[in-house]
Structure formats: structure tokens, C-alpha cells
Design an enzyme around this catalytic site. Sequence first.
Site, PDB file in Angstrom:
ATOM      1  CD  GLU A 315      30.077 -10.531  17.368  1.00  0.00           C
ATOM      2  OE1 GLU A 315      30.222 -10.151  18.548  1.00  0.00           O
ATOM      3  OE2 GLU A 315      30.010  -9.763  16.394  1.00  0.00           O
ATOM      4  CG  ASP A 389      26.705  -4.708  15.769  1.00  0.00           C
ATOM      5  OD1 ASP A 389      26.183  -4.396  16.856  1.00  0.00           O
ATOM      6  OD2 ASP A 389      27.882  -5.058  15.648  1.00  0.00           O
ATOM      7  CD  GLU A 417      30.443  -1.706  18.192  1.00  0.00           C
ATOM      8  OE1 GLU A 417      29.535  -1.950  19.006  1.00  0.00           O
ATOM      9  OE2 GLU A 417      30.972  -2.580  17.479  1.00  0.00           O
TER      10      GLU A 417
END
Length: 724
Positions: A315, A389, A417
Amino acid sequence: MRVTMILRAWLVLVFVGSLQIASVQSAWAEDGYALWLRATPVQDAGLRRAYVKNIKAIVVEGNSPTLLAAQKELSDGLAGMLGRDIPLVQDLRRNGNLLLGTPGASEDIAGLDLPFESLGDEGYIIRALKVRNKRTIVITGNTDTAVLYGSFALLRHMQTRTSLTDIDIVSVPKIQNRILNHWDNMNQTVERGYAGESIWDWHKLPEYKNARYTMYARATASLGLNGTLLNNVNANAAILTPVYLEKVAALAEVFRPYGIKVYFSARFSAPIEIGGLDTADPLSADVQKWWAGKVAEIYKAIPDFGGFVVKANSEGQPGPQDYGRTHKDGANMMAQALKPHGGIVMWRAFVYDADNNEDRVKQAYTEFQPYDGLLADNVSVQAKNGPLDFQPREPIHPLFGALPKTNMTLELQMTKEYLGFDTHLAYLGPMYEEVLKTDTFAKGEGSSVAKVIDGSLFSPKLTSIAGVLNIGSDRNWSGSTFNQANWYVFGRMAWDPYLGAEDMATEWTRQTLTNDDKAVKAIVKIMMMSREAVVDYMTPLGLAHQMDTGHHHGPGPWVDNLGRDDWNPTYYHRADEVGIGFDRTASGSNAASLYHEPLASQYANIETVPENMLLWFHHVPWDYKMKSGETLWDTLVREYTHGVSEITEMRAIWAKQEAYIDAERFAEVSALLLKQEREAQWWRDASIAYFQTISKRPLPADVTPPPLSLEEYKKINWPHLIGY
Ligand code: GCW
């Protein structure tokens, strides 16, 4: 006679008075700050009497800051629960002693017939026995930290109202490094943090040490966690500069008595950014020298520093591949710098490459598996529980079981998240348990992830577990009362990955909310339903990554325009006129083949794959007959709908607990459950509205259609969300 009666009456008054003070206090102080360390008065008079009989005095053999911390925990906790101060004495009383110390510091303890050799550095014993013929409960271990852990365990025992008579506990952590990971930025924002700002007030450190740091250390140590990564893995090199090292040293000083080491996320390009070099190439002698010097400087400031966590070539983060080198080169170079000081490197396996079209869930395996056996012995590969993820449900990461000659760290996420941030009630214990219990079959049946992580399968040199924490400056730490339970269960399972989620929910509820048996049962029921409910209304049947762009709040299954294919929800659900789901069998990406047999075949076969992972591994026709006899399409619609009704049920159960919970937290949870119910409905309606435009099938007759059009759902957006 009269005197005794007056004395008795006076004692009763004092005792009742102190109970009243405690309950008046709790009427205004139940804002969640005290977490599970509330130590409220024991209401059951019989049990209270038994406790008092068992503990009349505390004897501490030694005076280290750690032992003093243990003694303070006990003194405060016992006063809170028993309504009286338990005196600290030098010598054992006739009966009812609580004796703390190590065999090294106490002859009395050294003389006891206890299994010290099996305890290592951190294991503890709590046992009711006789010392010099006096009734005593001893809390001991080979180090003061072990005694501290035992003290917290005794308090937990009492806070859950368990009898102390004949208490006999031997507990040894099964994993060496049990580390909280903060994704906290240096400017006090928190990546994926929904509970206010970072608790690290860098600006005021080192001079001012907020009282929160001590409370944080207490809570962390009470669970047996022994490390904290202070800064975001998307790292800023500033933390490695002298100004910040001084600040970190001040934090480390607060944590040290509690057995907590600090770790940093080290930015791979730091030699360029703060070192003045023109490269960060891991094979460059200058770079190696720079890191060796930097590490020496860190250990000078923080002698018990734990080591580095590194997110590299992921990322947009810099890494060894920027110089044509490998993860192995990068990790081993840093390991070499840390080695002389006893430090370790946790090299993250959360990598996926912009130029790589391989199915994202295969990339970490492709990049790391070839290095098995080639990494230094102070490197640990840190992999998330699943290969994508932190989704509401994923299969396990195929790297677990695939690196028999490598140290591995399991990374779990406490901050939600992808599970509704701070507001949706999602107790993650069942998810952690599911992951830890999953059999990798790496050495045949019985090769669970827990056994990979605790070292019992492959005997690695290091064993570690990490959890991305969910706390911030909010008064209640984690943005909502129930989020505290995720910190709790992570910590407890880090100590012992074989503990059960339901038991941990019960422990947490008793300490945090109420000890009323019926209420505890009801609340634990809500907690145990909650994660599966989120799976159902967000990503049922093995769907994943359907959240809206960037912030991940709310549904976005239609999103298909992001910079990379594998950031788009459409990449993951692959819905078309035939069906839905990601073919990861041999006819597709073949990610199923990365698992050991028989798992690989079980996943690859549509008949044997668990239905809750069906669409993760298969592209399934809309009219496919599920085990229930209904079609896939009808089942999908029912799962979304079921998710909402689960929250409705959770709300109804919670509403009945008002009598048992303080007003402040009762109201907060009630309000958040209402918000969750509305958002679950939104998730369900928007997802069904979208997928129906592709499946082109009617809804089952008894199911309510979404009230809005797809276009209206697409228009809902949240421009000012925090945490990303
Ligand atoms: O879960 C994803 C998050 C990123 C995070 C990344 C990672 C810290 O969306 O915010 O970055 O994973 O784990 O590195």
C-alpha cells in the site's frame, strides 16, 4: 457485652456506609473509564464473609515497582470489593494471609512445594495452603511480573465472584510476545480508530505523563499482554529521532513495572529521511551501519525495547523491493541490527502488489512461502488472520501451516474497521476462536492455528500474537462499552489461545457490567450472537469487502471505479447473470490449493465447502440448491434479512437488562443498538436492491422488498467520517 454490641453496630454502619459510598460513586462514575477493573462491592454477604476470612492481611516479600504495583492493585481492588482496607503487614498473621513474592526473594515461598520450574518467567501460581502453619493464599512466580499477573488473576477471580477457598491455579502464557498494535499517527490521529484521538500525547511528553498511561498499563497487564507497538505501521520515521526517543523512553518508564515492552513501526526508508543517506537498500553497507547505530541509540534510551514491526512494499510503503531486493533481505538486515540487543523484527505479510494481477488473497503466500527457513531467527512473519483484510469472515491465511521453519505472528484486529466501527456491537471472541481452532492440517489432523502460533506444532524460536487495538481518547477508551470486550478477549486469548469466547464474554460481563446471573446470561447471549449478525447483514455466505470506498462504512457492493481492481467490491463478489462469488478453485484463481489437504479439497468442492464460505471459493449459480433446499438467491436474501432480525432480538434482550446496568452505560448501549439496527437495515436493503438488478430474480414471497431504489442507496454517502 454492651460494648461488643455497640462495636458490632458501629462496624455494620461503617460497612454499610462504605457500600453506599461505593454505589453512590458508581451512580456517577460508570462512564466506562475503569474498564473491567471496577472491583465493585460484593453484594452476597456469605461470599463476602468467606473472602474476608481468606484475606485478612497482605504480605509482600520485596519492594520492586512491579511488586508495589501488584500490592496497590490488590489493596484497591479488595477495598472496593470488601468495603474495608486490608492491612499491609510485615509478617504472616495467624490466618488469612495473602502472600506475594518470588522464591528468589522469599524463604517462605522458596520452601513451598510448588512447580516453579514449569512456570518460565511469566507463569504464576495462586494457591491456598499453609505457610508456617498459617492459612495463606500465596501468589507467586519466578519473577515479579509473574506475581503481578497472578494478582490480577486473583482479582479477576473475585470480580467474577468465584470462591477462593481451596483456590489452586497454575497459569503459564502459551505465547511469548503478546503485543498490542496501535495504528496511531504522530499527529494524534488514529488510522482505523473510532474512539477519539491517540492516547499518546507526544507534544506534552516527556515532561507530562498523562494518568491514562498508567491506567492503560494496568488494563494491558491485567490481561497478561506484554508489549505495545506505539505507532502506525504506515510509519513516520520521526519516531526514530532523538526528540521522540526521549518521549518514548518516558512512556516505557510508565510501562516497565507492568511488564510491558515498547515496539516501533520502523519506516524502511528512514535511512534516507532522517539519516541523510541516499538509499535504503538493505544490502548497502552504509544502510546496515545506519540501522545498527540507530538500534544502539534506541537501546540506550530504552534498554528493554522490544523491536520493530515493518510494513514494507505494501500500500505504497517503502521496502526492499524498491531496490530489487526481497522481503527476506529487508527483514534479515533489520534483524541483524537488533540481534545484539535481543530485539526482534515482526515483518508483516500484508502485502499485495500494484503490478501483480494475481488474486490478492494469494500474493502473500507467493511472496513469503519461498523464504521458509531463510529468515533470521529473530524475525517473525506477521500475518493477518485471513488472507484479505480483517473481513467479518474469511478463511484462515494459508501462510499458517505453510512456514514450518519460520517464526510466525498472528495479527488480529480489535478495531472494527469492517465490522461497524465503534458503534455496531460485534464481540470478536467467536471470530478469534474460529481462527485459532481452524485446523491447518499442516502436520495432519490436529494442526490448529493456535498450535502454529503457540509453537507446539513446529517449535519455532519465537512465538507471538499481535492485535490492532481499538482505543483512543474517548472517556470509555474504545468508543463504546462493548468494544472494551474486544480488547479484553484479545488479551486473554493471547495468554491462552485455547480459551473459549463464551467464557471470556462471561468473565468480561461479570467484571464490567453486572454479576447478576440472569443478566450475565442474557448479555453473553447478545455478545455471542453479535459477530454472526454482522456477517449476515454485511457479507453473508462468504462474501467479502463489500464496504463503501475508503472509510469502509456502510454498503458499497456497486463500487467498481477505484484505482486498483482489488479495491473494488465488484472484484470480490463477481456477480453476473449466471451467479455470484469468486472462483478460487482450479477453474479460477486456485487459491484453495494453497491450503493443506484435506482442507484444499474441502474448500474447492462446492458440495463440501462450508456454506459460510461458499462465495469466497466458488462462483455459484443464482439457482444453485443450498442444503436447505432453497436457491442461493433466496438464501442470500434471507441471510441479509436474518442479520437485521438478529439485531432486533439483541435490542429486545438488552432492553430487559435496565435494572442491572447503571443508567449511563445502559442508555449508551441502547442508543447504539438502535443505530446498529438502522444501519443493518440499510446494509440489507441496499445489498438486496443492488444484487437484484443482477440476479433478476424475485424476492421470496414472505420477504419485504427494500423501500428505496438502488439509485437512492448509491447516493447515501458519508463525507466526514473519521479513522482513515
Ligand atoms: O486493513 C487495511 C487498512 C489500512 C491498514 C492496512 C494494513 C494500516 O484499511 O488502513 O493500514 O490494512 O494493515 O496495513
